[in-house]
Design a protein around this motif. Sequence first.
Motif, short mmCIF file in Angstrom:
data_model
loop_
_atom_site.label_atom_id
_atom_site.label_comp_id
_atom_site.label_asym_id
_atom_site.label_seq_id
_atom_site.Cartn_x
_atom_site.Cartn_y
_atom_site.Cartn_z
N ALA A 19 -31.51 43.75 40.15
CA ALA A 19 -32.70 43.02 39.73
C ALA A 19 -33.48 42.46 40.92
O ALA A 19 -32.96 42.33 42.03
N LEU A 20 -34.75 42.13 40.67
CA LEU A 20 -35.64 41.56 41.68
C LEU A 20 -35.83 40.07 41.42
O LEU A 20 -35.36 39.54 40.41
N THR A 21 -36.55 39.42 42.31
CA THR A 21 -36.82 37.98 42.15
C THR A 21 -38.21 37.73 41.56
O THR A 21 -38.54 36.60 41.23
N VAL A 22 -39.02 38.78 41.45
CA VAL A 22 -40.34 38.68 40.81
C VAL A 22 -40.57 39.94 39.98
O VAL A 22 -39.92 40.96 40.17
N GLY A 23 -41.50 39.86 39.04
CA GLY A 23 -41.82 41.02 38.21
C GLY A 23 -41.75 40.67 36.74
O GLY A 23 -42.14 39.58 36.32
N ILE A 24 -41.20 41.60 35.92
CA ILE A 24 -41.04 41.40 34.48
C ILE A 24 -39.60 40.97 34.21
O ILE A 24 -38.66 41.61 34.71
N PRO A 25 -39.39 39.92 33.45
CA PRO A 25 -38.02 39.43 33.20
C PRO A 25 -37.11 40.50 32.60
O PRO A 25 -37.50 41.25 31.70
N SER A 26 -35.88 40.54 33.11
CA SER A 26 -34.83 41.45 32.62
C SER A 26 -33.68 40.57 32.13
O SER A 26 -33.02 39.89 32.92
N LEU A 27 -33.44 40.56 30.82
CA LEU A 27 -32.46 39.66 30.22
C LEU A 27 -31.06 40.26 30.20
O LEU A 27 -30.87 41.40 29.76
N GLY A 28 -30.09 39.47 30.65
CA GLY A 28 -28.68 39.85 30.58
C GLY A 28 -27.93 38.88 29.68
O GLY A 28 -28.52 37.96 29.10
N GLY A 29 -26.64 39.08 29.57
CA GLY A 29 -25.83 38.22 28.72
C GLY A 29 -25.90 36.76 29.09
O GLY A 29 -25.79 35.89 28.22
N GLU A 30 -26.12 36.48 30.37
CA GLU A 30 -26.17 35.09 30.82
C GLU A 30 -27.41 34.35 30.31
O GLU A 30 -27.48 33.12 30.37
N HIS A 31 -28.39 35.09 29.81
CA HIS A 31 -29.63 34.48 29.34
C HIS A 31 -29.60 34.18 27.84
O HIS A 31 -30.53 33.57 27.31
N LEU A 32 -28.54 34.59 27.16
CA LEU A 32 -28.36 34.27 25.74
C LEU A 32 -27.49 33.02 25.64
O LEU A 32 -26.43 32.97 26.25
N SER A 33 -27.94 32.01 24.92
CA SER A 33 -27.17 30.78 24.81
C SER A 33 -26.26 30.83 23.59
O SER A 33 -26.50 31.59 22.64
N LYS A 34 -25.23 30.03 23.60
CA LYS A 34 -24.22 30.08 22.54
C LYS A 34 -24.73 29.57 21.21
O LYS A 34 -24.09 29.79 20.18
N ASP A 35 -25.90 28.90 21.22
CA ASP A 35 -26.45 28.38 19.96
C ASP A 35 -27.45 29.34 19.32
O ASP A 35 -28.14 28.99 18.38
N GLY A 36 -27.52 30.57 19.84
CA GLY A 36 -28.43 31.56 19.28
C GLY A 36 -29.81 31.58 19.90
O GLY A 36 -30.69 32.33 19.47
N GLY A 37 -30.01 30.76 20.93
CA GLY A 37 -31.28 30.71 21.64
C GLY A 37 -31.18 31.39 22.99
O GLY A 37 -30.40 32.33 23.18
N PHE A 38 -31.93 30.84 23.96
CA PHE A 38 -31.99 31.48 25.27
C PHE A 38 -31.93 30.45 26.39
O PHE A 38 -32.36 29.30 26.23
N LYS A 39 -31.37 30.88 27.54
CA LYS A 39 -31.35 30.09 28.77
C LYS A 39 -32.17 30.86 29.80
O LYS A 39 -31.69 31.85 30.35
N LEU A 40 -33.39 30.41 30.04
CA LEU A 40 -34.33 31.20 30.84
C LEU A 40 -34.68 30.56 32.17
O LEU A 40 -35.67 30.92 32.80
#
Length: 399
Positions: A19-40
């Motif tokens: 992945a890069l540090t700029v551009g279009i967001p690429s979501l991985g497992g770490e970006h899904l929160s345990k409450d069904g939302g997101f950690k961005l």
Amino acid sequence: MLKDHILKLETGSRPRGGALTVGIPSLGGEHLSKDGGFKLSKLKFVSIDYFNKLKKGIVEENDILIVKDGATTGKVSFVGSDFPLTRCAVNEHVYRLVVDDTINPKYFFYFLFSDLGQNQMLRDFRGATVGGITKNFLKYLDCEFPSFKEQKRITKILEDADRLQKNALKLVEEYNALPQSIFNEMFGNPILNKSRYETKQLIEVIDEERPITYGILKPGQDIKPDGVPYIKVVDVRNGEIIKESVCHTTIEISDKYKRSTLKAGDILFSIRGHVGRTCMVPPMFLGANITQDTARLACNETINPYFLNQLLQNIHFSRNYQKFIKGAAVKGINLGDLKKLPIIVPPKLLQEKFAEKILLVEQQKVILKKELKQSQDLFNCLLQKAFKGELVENKIVSE
């Protein structure tokens, strides 16, 4: 069969080199929160050119995202109308699931989020080192779904209960942050010390009869509920001891480390691993002990423990002692450097006024945590009932 209602189940990808540090967001497992939302807050990116060439994995509203491998396999999140990213994709570790128009997507999300859905999904789990699920998990999904109208009605019930518990959690989190806000308002930056409070070394505000010390080297096997409880670094979170995770050692082992026996009002400060985790010992842990990774601080008459506890948690103070943390694989601060840390010592009357305010916050937190537990229990109860068919008025079996 539920799998017949799935239009898409696909993963995304990332270019070679990661992945890069700029551009279009690429979501991985770490970006899904345990409450069904997101950690961005810590996004990773792919280039705009790479994103425009993607044929799979582009995230859209009403998608259900599922972690497909790793330690959090099966974790699910829902892309609602409030999703903040206008363009993004999933990487190769996340499934993007799309249902047909006979299924309410949020209802299907809640099914996968429920214990029933999780258990069914994870029946497909395979692998040892880095295990995961394949697309075959769909064949294990087995639940009677009501009519679309009923799905929508039940989804609204679950959304209301979900919102209630999330609002309760937000209140608890706000109260967790309140003591530091009060500290900053009353004392300012303790390193700049613009109020010119008296300064001392940490060792000078410690009871000489109970000096700064660490605890048990080898506590042995957990013998809970017998024996003596001992506090580990991982037991301290958000300035509190998580009593459910505390282990017990034998009286014989604990007695060899009587020097580190705890009293109510002592301060615990982690000195290895997660350096700087801090909490005040509550009365229920009178006579407990600690491990070698934690230091016990017993205040003398010059310092109020509520004040010292919040001072040690202050972000400016913690940044200041980072220079004393050493080590590569396991970072730590030695007791000698800890004892010499310079601290502000405001007038005792001001410290006590601060302590009164913190006590009021803690009392309110007790009430809020009870309300949070009640709202969480309600949501979990409704979630369980929903997929047992107990909330359905007109049930129709999915085929």
